[in-house]
Design a protein around this motif. Structure first.
Motif, PDB file in Angstrom:
ATOM      1  N   SER A   1     -25.915 -11.450 -38.230  1.00  0.00           N
ATOM      2  CA  SER A   1     -26.880 -10.863 -38.647  1.00  0.00           C
ATOM      3  C   SER A   1     -27.333 -10.042 -37.679  1.00  0.00           C
ATOM      4  O   SER A   1     -28.992  -8.927 -37.710  1.00  0.00           O
ATOM      5  N   GLY A   2     -25.868  -8.955 -37.241  1.00  0.00           N
ATOM      6  CA  GLY A   2     -26.986  -8.312 -35.910  1.00  0.00           C
ATOM      7  C   GLY A   2     -27.129  -8.132 -34.927  1.00  0.00           C
ATOM      8  O   GLY A   2     -27.552  -7.506 -33.464  1.00  0.00           O
ATOM      9  N   GLY A   3     -27.329  -9.818 -34.161  1.00  0.00           N
ATOM     10  CA  GLY A   3     -27.375 -10.205 -32.883  1.00  0.00           C
ATOM     11  C   GLY A   3     -26.499  -9.999 -32.031  1.00  0.00           C
ATOM     12  O   GLY A   3     -25.387  -9.654 -32.556  1.00  0.00           O
ATOM     13  N   LEU A   4     -26.839 -10.570 -30.651  1.00  0.00           N
ATOM     14  CA  LEU A   4     -25.471 -10.506 -29.873  1.00  0.00           C
ATOM     15  C   LEU A   4     -24.908 -12.399 -29.991  1.00  0.00           C
ATOM     16  O   LEU A   4     -24.074 -11.957 -28.975  1.00  0.00           O
ATOM     17  N   GLY A   5     -25.848 -13.231 -30.874  1.00  0.00           N
ATOM     18  CA  GLY A   5     -24.845 -14.588 -30.396  1.00  0.00           C
ATOM     19  C   GLY A   5     -25.161 -14.915 -29.301  1.00  0.00           C
ATOM     20  O   GLY A   5     -24.284 -16.258 -29.018  1.00  0.00           O
ATOM     21  N   PHE A   6     -26.021 -14.628 -28.447  1.00  0.00           N
ATOM     22  CA  PHE A   6     -25.040 -15.518 -26.900  1.00  0.00           C
ATOM     23  C   PHE A   6     -26.116 -17.216 -26.973  1.00  0.00           C
ATOM     24  O   PHE A   6     -26.661 -17.380 -27.987  1.00  0.00           O
ATOM     25  N   ASN A   7     -25.587 -18.021 -26.349  1.00  0.00           N
ATOM     26  CA  ASN A   7     -26.644 -19.008 -26.029  1.00  0.00           C
ATOM     27  C   ASN A   7     -27.374 -19.337 -25.811  1.00  0.00           C
ATOM     28  O   ASN A   7     -28.504 -18.254 -24.967  1.00  0.00           O
ATOM     29  N   ASP A   8     -28.210 -20.373 -25.713  1.00  0.00           N
ATOM     30  CA  ASP A   8     -29.647 -20.462 -25.309  1.00  0.00           C
ATOM     31  C   ASP A   8     -29.962 -20.429 -23.665  1.00  0.00           C
ATOM     32  O   ASP A   8     -31.266 -19.352 -23.072  1.00  0.00           O
ATOM     33  N   GLN A   9     -29.208 -20.913 -23.502  1.00  0.00           N
ATOM     34  CA  GLN A   9     -28.988 -20.914 -22.386  1.00  0.00           C
ATOM     35  C   GLN A   9     -28.821 -19.384 -21.200  1.00  0.00           C
ATOM     36  O   GLN A   9     -29.676 -18.706 -20.322  1.00  0.00           O
ATOM     37  N   THR A  10     -27.563 -19.278 -22.204  1.00  0.00           N
ATOM     38  CA  THR A  10     -27.773 -17.014 -21.064  1.00  0.00           C
ATOM     39  C   THR A  10     -28.789 -16.806 -21.877  1.00  0.00           C
ATOM     40  O   THR A  10     -29.150 -15.010 -20.718  1.00  0.00           O
ATOM     41  N   SER A  11     -29.743 -16.473 -22.522  1.00  0.00           N
ATOM     42  CA  SER A  11     -30.191 -16.168 -23.510  1.00  0.00           C
ATOM     43  C   SER A  11     -31.623 -16.177 -21.930  1.00  0.00           C
ATOM     44  O   SER A  11     -32.104 -14.826 -22.094  1.00  0.00           O
ATOM     45  N   GLY A  12     -32.162 -17.116 -22.174  1.00  0.00           N
ATOM     46  CA  GLY A  12     -33.099 -17.944 -21.022  1.00  0.00           C
ATOM     47  C   GLY A  12     -32.784 -16.788 -20.209  1.00  0.00           C
ATOM     48  O   GLY A  12     -34.702 -16.478 -19.651  1.00  0.00           O
TER      49      GLY A  12
ATOM     50  N   ALA B   1     -50.472  -4.375 -26.866  1.00  0.00           N
ATOM     51  CA  ALA B   1     -50.072  -5.430 -27.054  1.00  0.00           C
ATOM     52  C   ALA B   1     -50.004  -6.053 -28.485  1.00  0.00           C
ATOM     53  O   ALA B   1     -49.212  -6.878 -29.192  1.00  0.00           O
ATOM     54  N   PHE B   2     -51.606  -5.545 -29.355  1.00  0.00           N
ATOM     55  CA  PHE B   2     -51.149  -6.243 -30.226  1.00  0.00           C
ATOM     56  C   PHE B   2     -50.637  -5.669 -31.444  1.00  0.00           C
ATOM     57  O   PHE B   2     -49.954  -6.560 -32.231  1.00  0.00           O
ATOM     58  N   LEU B   3     -50.954  -3.982 -31.281  1.00  0.00           N
ATOM     59  CA  LEU B   3     -49.918  -3.849 -32.735  1.00  0.00           C
ATOM     60  C   LEU B   3     -48.428  -3.135 -32.502  1.00  0.00           C
ATOM     61  O   LEU B   3     -47.706  -3.819 -33.965  1.00  0.00           O
ATOM     62  N   ALA B   4     -47.582  -3.458 -31.643  1.00  0.00           N
ATOM     63  CA  ALA B   4     -46.454  -3.954 -31.204  1.00  0.00           C
ATOM     64  C   ALA B   4     -45.658  -4.845 -31.637  1.00  0.00           C
ATOM     65  O   ALA B   4     -44.692  -4.282 -32.780  1.00  0.00           O
ATOM     66  N   PRO B   5     -45.999  -5.600 -31.530  1.00  0.00           N
ATOM     67  CA  PRO B   5     -44.814  -6.861 -32.326  1.00  0.00           C
ATOM     68  C   PRO B   5     -45.196  -6.771 -33.842  1.00  0.00           C
ATOM     69  O   PRO B   5     -43.676  -7.269 -33.909  1.00  0.00           O
ATOM     70  N   ILE B   6     -45.935  -6.368 -34.443  1.00  0.00           N
ATOM     71  CA  ILE B   6     -46.850  -6.258 -35.613  1.00  0.00           C
ATOM     72  C   ILE B   6     -45.623  -5.058 -36.541  1.00  0.00           C
ATOM     73  O   ILE B   6     -44.803  -5.005 -37.509  1.00  0.00           O
ATOM     74  N   ALA B   7     -45.457  -4.754 -36.113  1.00  0.00           N
ATOM     75  CA  ALA B   7     -44.597  -3.187 -36.161  1.00  0.00           C
ATOM     76  C   ALA B   7     -43.719  -3.011 -35.885  1.00  0.00           C
ATOM     77  O   ALA B   7     -42.458  -3.239 -36.147  1.00  0.00           O
ATOM     78  N   CYS B   8     -42.792  -3.529 -34.726  1.00  0.00           N
ATOM     79  CA  CYS B   8     -41.481  -3.563 -34.545  1.00  0.00           C
ATOM     80  C   CYS B   8     -40.626  -4.700 -34.728  1.00  0.00           C
ATOM     81  O   CYS B   8     -40.046  -4.777 -35.404  1.00  0.00           O
ATOM     82  N   SER B   9     -41.563  -6.132 -35.316  1.00  0.00           N
ATOM     83  CA  SER B   9     -41.007  -6.990 -35.703  1.00  0.00           C
ATOM     84  C   SER B   9     -40.897  -6.972 -37.358  1.00  0.00           C
ATOM     85  O   SER B   9     -39.658  -7.171 -38.004  1.00  0.00           O
ATOM     86  N   THR B  10     -41.747  -6.321 -37.812  1.00  0.00           N
ATOM     87  CA  THR B  10     -41.479  -5.499 -39.383  1.00  0.00           C
ATOM     88  C   THR B  10     -40.612  -5.212 -39.479  1.00  0.00           C
ATOM     89  O   THR B  10     -39.757  -5.441 -40.446  1.00  0.00           O
ATOM     90  N   LEU B  11     -40.134  -3.814 -39.168  1.00  0.00           N
ATOM     91  CA  LEU B  11     -38.597  -2.897 -38.715  1.00  0.00           C
ATOM     92  C   LEU B  11     -37.317  -4.291 -38.488  1.00  0.00           C
ATOM     93  O   LEU B  11     -36.240  -3.387 -38.725  1.00  0.00           O
ATOM     94  N   ALA B  12     -37.465  -4.582 -37.467  1.00  0.00           N
ATOM     95  CA  ALA B  12     -36.547  -5.529 -37.209  1.00  0.00           C
ATOM     96  C   ALA B  12     -36.239  -6.205 -38.706  1.00  0.00           C
ATOM     97  O   ALA B  12     -34.455  -6.939 -38.012  1.00  0.00           O
ATOM     98  N   VAL B  13     -36.839  -6.250 -39.482  1.00  0.00           N
ATOM     99  CA  VAL B  13     -36.317  -7.634 -40.469  1.00  0.00           C
ATOM    100  C   VAL B  13     -35.152  -6.397 -41.027  1.00  0.00           C
ATOM    101  O   VAL B  13     -34.516  -7.193 -41.754  1.00  0.00           O
ATOM    102  N   TYR B  14     -35.268  -5.632 -40.845  1.00  0.00           N
ATOM    103  CA  TYR B  14     -34.108  -4.384 -41.501  1.00  0.00           C
ATOM    104  C   TYR B  14     -32.730  -3.958 -40.663  1.00  0.00           C
ATOM    105  O   TYR B  14     -31.456  -4.313 -41.028  1.00  0.00           O
ATOM    106  N   ASP B  15     -34.029  -4.062 -39.085  1.00  0.00           N
ATOM    107  CA  ASP B  15     -32.014  -3.533 -38.528  1.00  0.00           C
ATOM    108  C   ASP B  15     -33.031  -3.879 -37.504  1.00  0.00           C
ATOM    109  O   ASP B  15     -33.793  -3.289 -36.804  1.00  0.00           O
ATOM    110  N   TRP B  16     -32.410  -4.836 -36.661  1.00  0.00           N
ATOM    111  CA  TRP B  16     -32.878  -4.768 -35.361  1.00  0.00           C
ATOM    112  C   TRP B  16     -33.157  -3.309 -34.260  1.00  0.00           C
ATOM    113  O   TRP B  16     -34.255  -3.396 -33.339  1.00  0.00           O
ATOM    114  N   HIS B  17     -31.809  -2.639 -34.268  1.00  0.00           N
ATOM    115  CA  HIS B  17     -32.320  -1.517 -33.080  1.00  0.00           C
ATOM    116  C   HIS B  17     -33.472  -0.480 -33.815  1.00  0.00           C
ATOM    117  O   HIS B  17     -34.013   0.296 -32.961  1.00  0.00           O
TER     118      HIS B  17
END
Length: 499
Positions: A31-42, A162-178
């Motif tokens: 799905s376009g991610g890195l596939g790391f496990n939770d421990q490594t990602s954290g 900080a309020f605007l960014a997660p909404i805007a960036c997450s909206t585009l990330a639905v189509y492509d993380w990058h």
């Protein structure tokens, strides 16, 4: 205005990328991610957020001794922009590649561009973040009543971004993380454009150190050469690690870093108390800072679950469907900023009203209240985790209520800790004590990332244990709050006349 919008766009870039970071690392490669496990990602998340605060210390030093505040903000913004665009590059490479990576495999450029981007953002933020606040302080005379008002407006810019960014960036990330990472970089680029465009309003403010004599000029030149050499070696070493030229285990590094920070803090406070040349009253105040350092780290280790384990909870275990549309998980990262904007004036007015009636809690007691609010928030998450562990999706309201209590905790503790550190610190160690405050936040961020690896429910066993993991956080942070509440009076006596 210049600094407001620069900081707003910088926070837009930071929180936009932060909303995506752990979701991107844990997302399957298909799905376009890195596939790391939770421990490594954290662990990576914790190391990254820790480094952002740690590098504020040398970033402030570089500005004070070498290039000045204004240039530090400018160069820091450029480095941040390059970092975000570097993280976005794999999306461009994939479109242009003649032989794209097979499904389920990472392309050769995916990991190098990801880690290089993180490193650049860390270095850029270290240059920009502490120094832009210092420029705000230099706009006003020391005792001017406009200073507090100016900072209030400035901090509103932080929360707006900080309020605007997660909404805007997450909206585009639905189509492509990058695309999401790219939008974060575009935000910082917008900040740079307006910083340069309106920079005339900062004439004479935040300028570089000027040598007044040939001897001082020679000494400054030698210092600059040594510093740039050391910084260059550090950058090369960090890049070798993050680009995996030197094998690296993020989980192991996070564990070692935690121990190193604790030892450094202990040695520093020990040195100041034993060899700092302080009188008894000053030693007592330093002891208070040392005590609150521990409770601050505990608070931030819980609060910073927002971008890690709570972000994953929103992605994996929250019912995000609304009228046939699935709300991106990153949208929940804007909730805290909304509550800050709504309730910060209320908390400020409440403390003033209580002070008029001689009922305002002492600073240590406000710390304790902040920890208790944090514990209540995680108690809410305990019940939400039980719903998830039973195989059902939790309602979004569980996360929203959690963020509400966490915001109350932040408003009770964060401004108080910053202000109290400046009041308690001996003048000879004022800057270093402020550095220790940021070090406590860095330590909390690192611990938060490590905790996230075990509370994110990434496996069936972890999901079954998730309610107990959240309950353990409740016991830890609320227990710390109760302990601090019980010892607040003795701590208050150590503070002398400072409230």
């Amino acid at each position: 205005m210049t600094l407001f919008f620069t900081e707003m766009w910088e926070r837009f870039s930071y929180y936009g990328m932060r909303a995506l970071l752990i979701l991107f690392m844990t997302a399957p490669i298909a799905s376009g991610g890195l596939g790391f496990n939770d421990q490594t990602s954290g662990a990576i998340y914790g190391l990254y957020s820790m480094a952002v605060y740690l590098l504020a210390l040398p970033g402030g030093w570089v500005a004070d001794r070498l290039i000045g505040l204004k240039k530090s903000v400018w160069y820091g913004g450029i480095i941040i922009t390059i970092g975000h665009f570097t993280m976005a590059l794999p999306g461009v490479f994939s479109l242009l590649a003649e032989n794209p990576a097979a499904p389920g495999q990472l392309a050769a450029w995916d990991l190098p561009s990801f880690f290089l981007g993180l490193v650049l953002i860390v270095f850029g933020t270290g240059l920009l973040k502490p120094n832009i606040s210092s420029i705000v302080g230099q706009l006003y005379p020391e005792n001017s009543p406009k200073r507090d008002a100016g900072f209030s407006i400035f901090y509103m810019g932080i929360n707006l971004g900080a309020f605007l960014a997660p909404i805007a960036c997450s909206t585009l990330a639905v189509y492509d993380w990058h695309l999401g990472f790219g939008l974060a970089g575009f935000g910082m680029l917008m900040g740079l454009v307006q910083y340069k465009w309106t920079g005339k309003y900062l004439n004479g403010v935040g300028e570089a150190v000027v040598a007044e004599s040939p001897a001082q000029r020679d000494a400054l030149g030698r210092l600059q050469k040594r510093v740039w050499l050391v910084l260059g070696l550090v950058v090369v070493l960090v890049l070798l690690f993050f680009l995996q030229v030197i094998p690296v285990d993020p989980v192991a590094i996070a564990g070692v870093s935690n121990t190193v920070i604790a030892i450094v803090a202990l040695l520093f406070f020990g040195y100041v108390l034993l060899f700092g040349g302080l009188d008894t009253a000053q030693k007592k105040k330093v002891l208070v800072i040392m005590i609150l350092f521990v409770f601050s780290a505990v608070f931030w280790s819980g609060f910073e679950q927002a971008g890690s384990s709570l972000n994953l909870f929103a992605e994996r275990f929250t019912d995000r469907m609304a009228m046939g549309w699935e709300i991106p998980a990153g949208y929940f990262q804007s909730v805290n900023s909304i509550f800050i904007i709504l309730f910060a004036p209320f908390f400020g007015a409440m403390w003033v009203a209580l002070a008029r009636k001689n009922l305002e809690p002492s600073s240590p007691l406000k710390f304790a209240i902040g920890l208790l609010f944090l514990g209540i928030g995680f108690l809410v998450m305990y019940f939400a985790a039980k719903i998830a562990a039973s195989g059902n999706l939790a309602a979004p309201s569980w996360l929203v209520i959690t963020y509400l209590f966490h915001t109350f905790g932040e408003l009770s503790l964060s401004p108080v800790g910053l202000s109290l550190t400046t009041k308690l610190a001996p003048k000879r160690f004022a800057g270093q004590m402020m550095g220790m405050w940021f070090l406590s936040i860095a330590m909390g961020n690192l611990v938060a990332g490590r905790i996230a690896g075990s509370t994110s429910g990434g496996t069936e066993e972890a999901l079954a244990n998730m309610p107990q993991q959240y309950l353990l956080i409740v016991y830890t942070v609320a227990g710390a709050g109760i302990v601090l509440m019980l010892v607040s009076k003795p701590i208050r006596r150590l503070m002398g006349k400072i409230h």
